[in-house]
Design an enzyme around this catalytic site. Structure first.
Site, PDB file in Angstrom:
ATOM      1  N   ASN A   7       0.872  -1.172   0.000  1.00 42.55           N
ATOM      2  CA  ASN A   7       0.000   0.000   0.000  1.00 42.55           C
ATOM      3  C   ASN A   7       0.916   1.232   0.000  1.00 42.55           C
ATOM      4  O   ASN A   7       1.471   1.598   1.040  1.00 42.55           O
ATOM      5  CB  ASN A   7      -0.870  -0.050   1.267  1.00 42.55           C
ATOM      6  CG  ASN A   7      -1.789   1.136   1.389  1.00 42.55           C
ATOM      7  OD1 ASN A   7      -1.764   2.048   0.557  1.00 42.55           O
ATOM      8  ND2 ASN A   7      -2.587   1.149   2.439  1.00 42.55           N
ATOM      9  N   LYS A  14       3.434   0.916   2.966  1.00 39.73           N
ATOM     10  CA  LYS A  14       3.027  -0.027   4.022  1.00 39.73           C
ATOM     11  C   LYS A  14       3.010  -1.420   3.411  1.00 39.73           C
ATOM     12  O   LYS A  14       2.652  -1.565   2.243  1.00 39.73           O
ATOM     13  CB  LYS A  14       1.601   0.284   4.492  1.00 39.73           C
ATOM     14  CG  LYS A  14       1.500   1.406   5.481  1.00 39.73           C
ATOM     15  CD  LYS A  14       0.085   1.388   6.076  1.00 39.73           C
ATOM     16  CE  LYS A  14      -0.398   2.778   6.315  1.00 39.73           C
ATOM     17  NZ  LYS A  14      -1.815   2.958   6.398  1.00 39.73           N
ATOM     18  N   ARG A  92      -2.476  -2.165  -3.439  1.00 40.56           N
ATOM     19  CA  ARG A  92      -3.611  -1.251  -3.300  1.00 40.56           C
ATOM     20  C   ARG A  92      -3.366  -0.101  -4.267  1.00 40.56           C
ATOM     21  O   ARG A  92      -2.333   0.569  -4.198  1.00 40.56           O
ATOM     22  CB  ARG A  92      -3.667  -0.726  -1.877  1.00 40.56           C
ATOM     23  CG  ARG A  92      -4.812   0.220  -1.664  1.00 40.56           C
ATOM     24  CD  ARG A  92      -4.769   0.803  -0.275  1.00 40.56           C
ATOM     25  NE  ARG A  92      -5.969   1.553  -0.028  1.00 40.56           N
ATOM     26  CZ  ARG A  92      -6.217   2.167   1.106  1.00 40.56           C
ATOM     27  NH1 ARG A  92      -5.367   2.100   2.091  1.00 40.56           N
ATOM     28  NH2 ARG A  92      -7.318   2.854   1.259  1.00 40.56           N
ATOM     29  N   HIS A 181     -11.850   4.299  -0.003  1.00 39.76           N
ATOM     30  CA  HIS A 181     -11.982   3.320   1.094  1.00 39.76           C
ATOM     31  C   HIS A 181     -12.829   2.117   0.647  1.00 39.76           C
ATOM     32  O   HIS A 181     -13.474   1.459   1.481  1.00 39.76           O
ATOM     33  CB  HIS A 181     -12.680   3.922   2.335  1.00 39.76           C
ATOM     34  CG  HIS A 181     -11.926   5.000   3.036  1.00 39.76           C
ATOM     35  ND1 HIS A 181     -12.540   6.131   3.532  1.00 39.76           N
ATOM     36  CD2 HIS A 181     -10.616   5.124   3.326  1.00 39.76           C
ATOM     37  CE1 HIS A 181     -11.640   6.901   4.105  1.00 39.76           C
ATOM     38  NE2 HIS A 181     -10.450   6.325   3.987  1.00 39.76           N
ATOM     39  N   HIS A 208     -16.815   4.390   7.694  1.00 39.26           N
ATOM     40  CA  HIS A 208     -15.368   4.241   7.894  1.00 39.26           C
ATOM     41  C   HIS A 208     -14.875   5.574   8.444  1.00 39.26           C
ATOM     42  O   HIS A 208     -14.778   6.566   7.714  1.00 39.26           O
ATOM     43  CB  HIS A 208     -14.677   3.903   6.567  1.00 39.26           C
ATOM     44  CG  HIS A 208     -13.194   3.757   6.718  1.00 39.26           C
ATOM     45  ND1 HIS A 208     -12.536   2.555   6.633  1.00 39.26           N
ATOM     46  CD2 HIS A 208     -12.236   4.681   6.976  1.00 39.26           C
ATOM     47  CE1 HIS A 208     -11.238   2.746   6.839  1.00 39.26           C
ATOM     48  NE2 HIS A 208     -11.035   4.037   7.046  1.00 39.26           N
ATOM     49  N   GLY A 210     -11.902   7.459  10.282  1.00 38.73           N
ATOM     50  CA  GLY A 210     -10.505   7.431  10.705  1.00 38.73           C
ATOM     51  C   GLY A 210      -9.916   8.801  10.470  1.00 38.73           C
ATOM     52  O   GLY A 210     -10.625   9.803  10.540  1.00 38.73           O
ATOM     53  N   ASN A 211      -8.645   8.859  10.162  1.00 36.11           N
ATOM     54  CA  ASN A 211      -8.060  10.148   9.818  1.00 36.11           C
ATOM     55  C   ASN A 211      -8.736  10.675   8.553  1.00 36.11           C
ATOM     56  O   ASN A 211      -9.109  11.828   8.458  1.00 36.11           O
ATOM     57  CB  ASN A 211      -6.547   9.972   9.654  1.00 36.11           C
ATOM     58  CG  ASN A 211      -5.882  11.311   9.581  1.00 36.11           C
ATOM     59  OD1 ASN A 211      -6.349  12.284  10.177  1.00 36.11           O
ATOM     60  ND2 ASN A 211      -4.820  11.382   8.808  1.00 36.11           N
ATOM     61  N   ARG A 241      -8.951  17.269   6.457  1.00 33.55           N
ATOM     62  CA  ARG A 241      -9.734  17.651   5.274  1.00 33.55           C
ATOM     63  C   ARG A 241     -11.050  18.295   5.699  1.00 33.55           C
ATOM     64  O   ARG A 241     -11.706  17.808   6.628  1.00 33.55           O
ATOM     65  CB  ARG A 241     -10.043  16.434   4.402  1.00 33.55           C
ATOM     66  CG  ARG A 241      -8.816  15.800   3.787  1.00 33.55           C
ATOM     67  CD  ARG A 241      -9.223  14.701   2.795  1.00 33.55           C
ATOM     68  NE  ARG A 241      -8.090  13.858   2.479  1.00 33.55           N
ATOM     69  CZ  ARG A 241      -8.053  12.538   2.684  1.00 33.55           C
ATOM     70  NH1 ARG A 241      -9.098  11.912   3.194  1.00 33.55           N
ATOM     71  NH2 ARG A 241      -6.978  11.861   2.370  1.00 33.55           N
ATOM     72  N   PHE A 283      -7.929  12.444  16.536  1.00 31.53           N
ATOM     73  CA  PHE A 283      -9.233  12.426  17.215  1.00 31.53           C
ATOM     74  C   PHE A 283      -9.100  12.234  18.731  1.00 31.53           C
ATOM     75  O   PHE A 283      -9.887  12.776  19.501  1.00 31.53           O
ATOM     76  CB  PHE A 283     -10.108  11.318  16.615  1.00 31.53           C
ATOM     77  CG  PHE A 283     -11.560  11.477  16.930  1.00 31.53           C
ATOM     78  CD1 PHE A 283     -12.303  12.492  16.363  1.00 31.53           C
ATOM     79  CD2 PHE A 283     -12.199  10.611  17.809  1.00 31.53           C
ATOM     80  CE1 PHE A 283     -13.656  12.653  16.658  1.00 31.53           C
ATOM     81  CE2 PHE A 283     -13.549  10.754  18.108  1.00 31.53           C
ATOM     82  CZ  PHE A 283     -14.276  11.778  17.529  1.00 31.53           C
ATOM     83  N   GLY A 332     -14.071   4.829  14.375  1.00 30.39           N
ATOM     84  CA  GLY A 332     -15.268   3.984  14.450  1.00 30.39           C
ATOM     85  C   GLY A 332     -15.070   2.742  15.305  1.00 30.39           C
ATOM     86  O   GLY A 332     -15.962   2.308  16.026  1.00 30.39           O
ATOM     87  N   ASN A 334     -12.620   2.383  17.725  1.00 31.14           N
ATOM     88  CA  ASN A 334     -12.025   2.594  19.053  1.00 31.14           C
ATOM     89  C   ASN A 334     -12.639   3.690  19.898  1.00 31.14           C
ATOM     90  O   ASN A 334     -12.404   3.714  21.104  1.00 31.14           O
ATOM     91  CB  ASN A 334     -10.529   2.929  18.906  1.00 31.14           C
ATOM     92  CG  ASN A 334      -9.779   1.833  18.193  1.00 31.14           C
ATOM     93  OD1 ASN A 334      -9.772   0.698  18.658  1.00 31.14           O
ATOM     94  ND2 ASN A 334      -9.175   2.141  17.066  1.00 31.14           N
ATOM     95  N   GLU A 385      -8.327  -4.157   5.358  1.00 29.82           N
ATOM     96  CA  GLU A 385      -8.193  -3.915   3.920  1.00 29.82           C
ATOM     97  C   GLU A 385      -7.128  -4.820   3.300  1.00 29.82           C
ATOM     98  O   GLU A 385      -7.267  -5.276   2.172  1.00 29.82           O
ATOM     99  CB  GLU A 385      -7.851  -2.444   3.690  1.00 29.82           C
ATOM    100  CG  GLU A 385      -8.981  -1.540   4.153  1.00 29.82           C
ATOM    101  CD  GLU A 385      -8.629  -0.074   4.154  1.00 29.82           C
ATOM    102  OE1 GLU A 385      -8.651   0.532   3.078  1.00 29.82           O
ATOM    103  OE2 GLU A 385      -8.349   0.475   5.236  1.00 29.82           O
TER     104      GLU A 385
HETATM  105  P1  AMP Z   1      -7.144   5.490  10.871  1.00 31.88           P
HETATM  106  O1  AMP Z   1      -6.925   6.567   9.853  1.00 31.88           O
HETATM  107  O2  AMP Z   1      -8.266   4.557  10.543  1.00 31.88           O
HETATM  108  O3  AMP Z   1      -5.892   4.781  11.293  1.00 31.88           O
HETATM  109  O4  AMP Z   1      -7.648   6.248  12.208  1.00 31.88           O
HETATM  110  C1  AMP Z   1      -6.875   7.206  12.838  1.00 31.88           C
HETATM  111  C2  AMP Z   1      -7.753   8.003  13.801  1.00 31.88           C
HETATM  112  O5  AMP Z   1      -8.330   7.108  14.770  1.00 31.88           O
HETATM  113  C3  AMP Z   1      -6.974   9.062  14.580  1.00 31.88           C
HETATM  114  O6  AMP Z   1      -7.664  10.291  14.565  1.00 31.88           O
HETATM  115  C4  AMP Z   1      -6.929   8.478  15.977  1.00 31.88           C
HETATM  116  O7  AMP Z   1      -6.921   9.488  16.957  1.00 31.88           O
HETATM  117  C5  AMP Z   1      -8.201   7.677  16.050  1.00 31.88           C
HETATM  118  N1  AMP Z   1      -8.077   6.644  17.067  1.00 31.88           N
HETATM  119  C6  AMP Z   1      -7.285   5.548  17.043  1.00 31.88           C
HETATM  120  N2  AMP Z   1      -7.384   4.859  18.214  1.00 31.88           N
HETATM  121  C7  AMP Z   1      -8.248   5.559  18.988  1.00 31.88           C
HETATM  122  C8  AMP Z   1      -8.765   5.372  20.313  1.00 31.88           C
HETATM  123  N3  AMP Z   1      -8.405   4.335  21.069  1.00 31.88           N
HETATM  124  N4  AMP Z   1      -9.634   6.297  20.779  1.00 31.88           N
HETATM  125  C9  AMP Z   1     -10.003   7.346  20.033  1.00 31.88           C
HETATM  126  N5  AMP Z   1      -9.554   7.575  18.772  1.00 31.88           N
HETATM  127  C10 AMP Z   1      -8.690   6.696  18.263  1.00 31.88           C
END
Ligand code: AMP
Length: 399
Positions: A7, A14, A92, A181, A208, A210-211, A241, A283, A332, A334, A385
């Protein structure tokens, strides 16, 4: 059968090696800051061992791939004794354009089409193509498969993917919604359908978060709408974004700040979202700051939840109702606070969310987060993924 999954980002790579006989990951790693001779590094993790990080000059993706292959055969940290043990490589690839609705075995024609579509993903596509070409050179004879991040969304009906711009700009320039995604939305919607049974999961919304974040509306296993667009900028409020803004903002910002359109897009992609509103893109930081009473962080959190809910509402109608809502991605999977923020007021569409369980739950392949008699099931499903990519690599190369 062992599959190498790659990826590549603009300055990163990665990787994972997965043993597809039992679908277990053997090792994973990340090459970062490619092109930065003093800070480029590779961080490798073999299952059951500590991470091993080494800083070394890695100037391009071909060198990055050579580093990866050499650590894979390392006596102590490696997982194979010879590169020939890799039966297939799954790449990917960011953008399929309108050319590939499915994953595909890579040949010269596929590479040529990817090059034609590079303009649709100028940050990632050159890195994706360069990794494919490097693999061809370094591992000649090992079959490779391209799995497109946009692929799952190509089933959207035309009225959903079109922008209402002059039709010839769609025809000639291929300007339309593509969505991203895709492997994640495909994976978690597939797991939800297996878990609930197809008759109870005809209408799914996958979140989904995440960041980068996106939603997809999935009807009978097929995507009918998604929140990202021509690029991953459209849609939700994300780490850096902006998500949806009035396109006129671009000219207004450019004129007022004496910037070019491209500089404004950099602001919207890299300096906006949580970072723009509250000064932090992560987050966890946002929720910590919000908890301490920081008003900007509280605002960012509310904007995030509100935007996700607006999309859920519109997809509820697009799907003609809802059977299941799935949370995945770093937030989502965590963040109890993140999920609770999204759930505010969704009782009106038949979701009875279990706030207590949300606070305290053990991770599993599927966790039910709705109350037992909720009309709409809410599931938390960790995405994978790499496994989707490896499965496609096996399916297409062992036919
Ligand atoms: P990703 O792009 O899917 O890897 O997600 C990254 C985002 O998930 C970041 O903003 C992290 O702060 C958030 N994140 C990861 N682990 C946790 C957690 N245990 N609690 C709250 N946010 C989390």
């Amino acid at each position: 059968m062992k599959v190498l999954v790659i990826n590549a980002g603009s300055s990163s790579l990665k990787y994972q090696v997965i043993d597809m006989d039992n679908e277990q990951m053997l090792c994973k790693g990340l090459v970062e800051r490619i092109g930065d001779s003093t800070r480029s590094n590779i961080c490798h993790e073999k299952v059951g061992m500590d991470k091993k990080k080494s800083v070394q000059p890695i100037m391009d993706h071909t060198e990055a791939l050579r580093c990866v292959l050499s650590v894979l055969v390392d006596r102590e940290y490696g997982v194979i004794s010879d590169v020939s043990e890799i039966s297939a490589v799954g790449h990917r690839v960011l953008h399929s354009g309108e050319d590939f609705t499915e994953s595909v075995v890579i040949n010269d024609e596929v590479i040529a089409i990817c090059k034609k579509n590079a303009v649709l993903g100028p940050l990632h596509m050159p890195a994706n193509i360069s990794c494919i070409e490097s693999c061809k050179e370094v591992m000649p004879g090992t079959p490779m498969v391209a799995v497109f991040d946009t692929g799952f969304h190509l089933t959207m009906p035309q009225y959903a993917y079109m922008y209402a711009i002059p039709y010839e700009d769609y025809e000639k320039l291929k300007i339309r919604k593509y969505g991203f995604h895709g492997t994640s939305h495909k994976f978690v919607s597939g797991v939800a359908r297996e878990y609930l049974g197809e008759e109870n999961s005809a209408r799914i919304i996958t979140c989904h978060l995440g960041n980068g974040s996106s939603l997809a509306a999935v009807k009978d296993g097929k995507c009918i709408d998604t929140s990202m667009g021509l690029t991953p900028l459209e849609g939700l409020v994300m780490g850096t974004r902006s998500g949806d803004v009035d396109p006129a903002v671009v000219e207004f910002m450019a004129n007022s700040k004496k910037k070019t359109a491209s500089e404004v897009l950099t602001i919207l992609n890299k300096e906006s979202g949580f970072l723009g509103i509250a000064g932090e893109s992560d987050f966890r930081e946002i929720t910590r700051m919000a908890g301490e009473g920081n008003e900007r962080a509280q605002l960012a959190l509310e904007m995030f939840g509100y935007r996700v809910r607006k999309y859920i509402g519109s997809y509820y109608l697009a799907l003609g109702g809802l059977d299941c809502l799935v949370f995945t991605g770093g937030i989502g999977e965590n963040s109890a606070i993140g999920r609770a923020e999204v759930m505010k007021g969704l009782e009106t569409i038949g979701i009875e969310f279990d706030y207590k369980k949300n606070q305290k739950f053990d991770r599993a392949a599927v966790v039910e987060m709705s109350k037992p008699n909720s009309k709409v099931k809410v599931l938390v499903i960790p995405t994978n993924e790499e496994l989707v990519i490896a499965r496609d690599a096996v399916r297409l190369t062992t036919k």
